[in-house]
Design an enzyme around this catalytic site. Structure first.
Site, PDB file in Angstrom:
ATOM      1  N   MET A 149       0.861  -1.147   0.092  1.00  0.00           N
ATOM      2  CA  MET A 149       0.021   0.119  -0.111  1.00  0.00           C
ATOM      3  C   MET A 149       0.716   1.228  -0.151  1.00  0.00           C
ATOM      4  O   MET A 149       1.824   1.381   0.823  1.00  0.00           O
ATOM      5  CB  MET A 149      -0.872   0.105   1.131  1.00  0.00           C
ATOM      6  N   SER A 150       0.737   2.022  -1.146  1.00  0.00           N
ATOM      7  CA  SER A 150       1.567   3.131  -1.180  1.00  0.00           C
ATOM      8  C   SER A 150       0.788   4.660  -0.578  1.00  0.00           C
ATOM      9  O   SER A 150       1.596   5.464  -0.349  1.00  0.00           O
ATOM     10  CB  SER A 150       1.872   3.499  -2.706  1.00  0.00           C
ATOM     11  N   GLY A 187      -1.934   5.441  -1.892  1.00  0.00           N
ATOM     12  CA  GLY A 187      -2.814   5.747  -3.248  1.00  0.00           C
ATOM     13  C   GLY A 187      -4.037   5.051  -3.150  1.00  0.00           C
ATOM     14  O   GLY A 187      -4.259   4.046  -2.371  1.00  0.00           O
ATOM     15  N   VAL A 188      -4.740   5.460  -4.240  1.00  0.00           N
ATOM     16  CA  VAL A 188      -6.345   5.143  -4.350  1.00  0.00           C
ATOM     17  C   VAL A 188      -6.221   3.544  -5.007  1.00  0.00           C
ATOM     18  O   VAL A 188      -6.981   2.773  -4.426  1.00  0.00           O
ATOM     19  CB  VAL A 188      -6.940   6.110  -5.328  1.00  0.00           C
ATOM     20  N   ASP A 189      -5.294   3.508  -5.833  1.00  0.00           N
ATOM     21  CA  ASP A 189      -5.305   2.022  -6.519  1.00  0.00           C
ATOM     22  C   ASP A 189      -4.970   0.984  -5.414  1.00  0.00           C
ATOM     23  O   ASP A 189      -5.638  -0.102  -5.357  1.00  0.00           O
ATOM     24  CB  ASP A 189      -4.142   1.985  -7.544  1.00  0.00           C
ATOM     25  N   SER A 190      -3.929   1.162  -4.585  1.00  0.00           N
ATOM     26  CA  SER A 190      -3.547   0.244  -3.654  1.00  0.00           C
ATOM     27  C   SER A 190      -4.773   0.099  -2.659  1.00  0.00           C
ATOM     28  O   SER A 190      -4.824  -1.143  -1.860  1.00  0.00           O
ATOM     29  CB  SER A 190      -2.122   0.254  -3.032  1.00  0.00           C
ATOM     30  N   MET A 240       6.078   0.143   2.139  1.00  0.00           N
ATOM     31  CA  MET A 240       7.750   0.025   2.103  1.00  0.00           C
ATOM     32  C   MET A 240       8.239   1.317   2.295  1.00  0.00           C
ATOM     33  O   MET A 240       7.827   2.291   1.486  1.00  0.00           O
ATOM     34  CB  MET A 240       8.183  -0.734   0.957  1.00  0.00           C
ATOM     35  N   CYS A 262      12.268  -1.215  -9.206  1.00  0.00           N
ATOM     36  CA  CYS A 262      11.674  -1.263  -7.960  1.00  0.00           C
ATOM     37  C   CYS A 262      11.008  -2.694  -7.996  1.00  0.00           C
ATOM     38  O   CYS A 262      10.834  -2.966  -6.825  1.00  0.00           O
ATOM     39  CB  CYS A 262      10.891   0.141  -7.834  1.00  0.00           C
ATOM     40  N   GLY A 306      -1.352  -2.571  -6.659  1.00  0.00           N
ATOM     41  CA  GLY A 306      -2.443  -1.870  -7.177  1.00  0.00           C
ATOM     42  C   GLY A 306      -2.024  -1.728  -8.712  1.00  0.00           C
ATOM     43  O   GLY A 306      -2.708  -0.950  -9.293  1.00  0.00           O
ATOM     44  N   CYS A 344       8.724   8.401  -8.259  1.00  0.00           N
ATOM     45  CA  CYS A 344       8.397   8.910  -6.674  1.00  0.00           C
ATOM     46  C   CYS A 344       9.756   9.605  -6.182  1.00  0.00           C
ATOM     47  O   CYS A 344       9.479  10.481  -5.563  1.00  0.00           O
ATOM     48  CB  CYS A 344       8.373   7.574  -5.969  1.00  0.00           C
TER      49      CYS A 344
END
Length: 361
Positions: free
Chosen positions: A9-10, A12-15, A34, A103, A127, A199
């Site tokens: 999970m970053s 953000g919306v996708d994850s 991470m 990455c 995501g 990023c």
């Protein structure tokens, strides 16, 4: 007993939506972020906003809302060694790398993948907009249903074994549908904008980031035409990339483009747009998702950068594993760039890919 999944999970919306979809499927989920660099680095504007406290707070808020545990794993050294340092070295060689690919290869689907096993998770989940299909005992990486968001290009380094323990819940969804799911669940990330840049270079100024990281400037040199005539002066080769037109600072009676970076002689070569078109590409470090190199030449479609639309080509394979692959496009392609990845497709199935090392006219 439900299967367990580790959700990357970053913030953000996708994850966030990926975590929700896995929970809805009945998986026992663990959310994690991470941490790739420290906040004091962010304060110095060295790496930007990814891994910021806001991102981790948002990820934690989503996990609390859907009722799953959340962890932060520290991989700062691994990120420097496997992503930042190779990124900088690639630019210093006159290349233009895609660090997202490294990455994914070294952080998400190697180090984090191993962490999932330590936690007895059967799957790692991200995501990404891509799909995985199992057929006849094999696992295939495929393009996302939403081709405008498809991210299969940056995932070509995965193996079948990794694919068998990976899930991409958003592969069948459009971005609009994903945002709607986030809104329906009132996630704090539902209206969060997508990141448009790497990023650790949020402002897109790669050269400044490299100078800060190295702690030094790069020597200037000549800007020349393809005959070697001096047209002007550059302030370091790392400031330029193949196909660049703006910011050259060279007066001319026509549009000129960067067509070659001569690192050995510290020169930037300019020429006309038509000189950017080539048919042949040499690719190193080629990875086949099946783990086995095909026999003989193959016909497929090839993609030479993330936003490039793949084109038909013939791939000549090396005589032995680890050799250089040769891709010959049916039609010339513009601005083939060393350091980028060439990825092969059979329809919507990813065959594999490698790093562009040299191209010829």
């Amino acid at each position: 007993m439900s299967k367990t999944a580790l959700i990357a999970m970053s913030g953000g919306v996708d994850s966030s939506v990926a975590a929700e979809l896995m929970k809805e499927k009945g998986f026992s989920c663990i959310g994690c972020t991470m941490r790739l660099y420290e906040n004091d680095m962010i304060g110095e504007d060295l790496f930007g906003t990814c891994c910021s406290k806001k991102d981790t707070d948002d990820a934690r808020a989503v996990t609390e809302k859907i009722g799953i545990p959340y962890h932060i794993f520290h991989y700062e050294k691994e990120f420097i060694d496997n992503v930042i340092e190779p990124f900088v070295c690639s630019y210093e060689r006159g290349e233009t790398p895609n660090p997202c690919i490294r990455c994914n290869k070294y952080l998400k689907f190697d180090i984090l993948y191993k962490k999932a096993k330590e936690l007895d998770c059967e799957y790692i989940v991200t995501g990404h907009y891509a799909r995985i299909e199992e057929k006849d005992g094999h696992f295939y990486l495929k393009k996302a249903t939403d081709l405008n968001k498809d991210q299969s290009y940056v995932l070509y380094d995965l193996t079948e074994e990794q694919l068998s323990h990976t899930m991409f819940p958003l592969g069948e969804f459009t971005k609009t549908e994903a945002r709607q799911i986030a809104e329906n669940n009132e996630f704090v990330t539902s209206h969060k904008s997508d990141s448009q840049d790497i990023c650790f270079v949020p402002d897109g100024d790669y050269a400044s980031m490299i100078k800060r990281y190295r702690g030094n400037d790069y020597p200037g040199g000549d800007i020349v035409d393809k005959e070697g005539n001096v047209l002007g002066h550059h302030n370091g080769i790392i400031n330029y990339t193949i196909g660049q037109r703006r910011g050259l600072g060279v007066p001319a009676d026509r549009r000129l483009y960067v067509t070659r970076l001569d690192v050995e002689n510290n020169r930037v070569v300019l020429s006309d747009n038509e000189d950017l078109f080539e048919k042949e590409v040499m690719v190193r470090d080629f990875h086949w998702i099946t783990g086995k190199m095909p026999e003989g030449d193959i016909r497929c479609n090839a993609k030479i950068r993330y936003k490039h639309k793949e084109q038909p080509a013939t791939v000549t394979l090396p005589k032995e594993e680890g050799g250089i692959c040769r891709i010959l496009f049916d039609e010339p392609q513009r601005a083939i760039t060393a350091g980028q990845s060439a990825v092969l497709y059979d329809g919507d199935v990813v065959l594999g890919g490698g790093i562009i090392t040299k191209s010829f006219s």
